[in-house]
Design a protein around this motif. Structure first.
Motif, short mmCIF file in Angstrom:
data_model
loop_
_atom_site.label_atom_id
_atom_site.label_comp_id
_atom_site.label_asym_id
_atom_site.label_seq_id
_atom_site.Cartn_x
_atom_site.Cartn_y
_atom_site.Cartn_z
N THR A 151 40.93 43.00 39.61
CA THR A 151 41.78 42.03 40.31
C THR A 151 42.33 42.70 41.56
O THR A 151 43.00 43.72 41.49
N TYR A 152 42.00 42.11 42.71
CA TYR A 152 42.50 42.55 44.01
C TYR A 152 43.61 41.58 44.40
O TYR A 152 43.38 40.37 44.41
N GLU A 201 46.18 40.44 47.30
CA GLU A 201 46.57 40.53 48.70
C GLU A 201 48.07 40.73 48.79
O GLU A 201 48.83 40.37 47.87
N ALA A 231 35.26 45.12 46.94
CA ALA A 231 36.04 44.27 47.85
C ALA A 231 35.23 43.89 49.08
O ALA A 231 35.19 42.72 49.47
N VAL A 281 36.82 40.45 50.26
CA VAL A 281 38.24 40.43 49.91
C VAL A 281 39.02 40.94 51.13
O VAL A 281 38.78 42.06 51.58
N ILE A 311 37.11 39.91 40.66
CA ILE A 311 35.71 40.18 40.99
C ILE A 311 35.10 41.05 39.91
O ILE A 311 35.71 42.03 39.46
N ASN A 327 32.44 41.36 48.48
CA ASN A 327 32.93 40.03 48.11
C ASN A 327 33.94 39.49 49.11
O ASN A 327 34.66 38.53 48.82
N GLU A 380 45.29 36.38 44.56
CA GLU A 380 44.46 37.23 43.72
C GLU A 380 42.99 36.89 43.87
O GLU A 380 42.63 35.73 44.01
N HIS A 381 42.17 37.93 43.80
CA HIS A 381 40.71 37.79 43.80
C HIS A 381 40.21 38.58 42.59
O HIS A 381 40.36 39.80 42.55
#
Length: 107
Positions: A5-6, A8, A28, A33, A16, A31, A13-14
């Protein structure tokens, strides 16, 4: 494969799935991010892939190598404990559930 989970700086949340052997930065980048620039392409020669690792993950990651620690001195407002360069974190199945936060960006 690990689900990462990335997050920002603003909180978006992203989540991946990143293949084993890749780095958190490559996951990141591949994808799209936002917040991880990786200007040096993952050579540990800049600090534009700086992330803050969620506190409960700090002890689960391999220790920072000296080169990474030195490069973090150039990161914008690094945290002495949670800051990492995402290009230096290799993905393994053990990282499934890892959460990284993008720091506020220097303007």
């Amino acid at each position: 494969m690990a689900k990462i989970t990335y997050v920002e700086y603003g909180g978006k949340e992203h989540v991946i799935e990143v293949a084993n052997g890749m780095t958190v930065m490559e996951g990141a980048r591949d994808n799209r991010v936002p917040g991880i620039d990786a200007d040096c392409g993952g050579a540990c020669a800049c600090s534009t892939c700086h992330v803050l690792v969620a506190a409960d993950w700090v002890a689960k990651l391999p220790r920072k190598e000296e080169m990474e620690a030195d490069m973090l001195d150039f990161a914008w407002q690094p945290d002495p404990i949670r800051s990492r360069l995402s290009c230096q974190i290799k993905v393994t199945s053990a990282l499934d559930g890892l959460v990284v936060h993008m720091p506020e960006r220097q303007i």
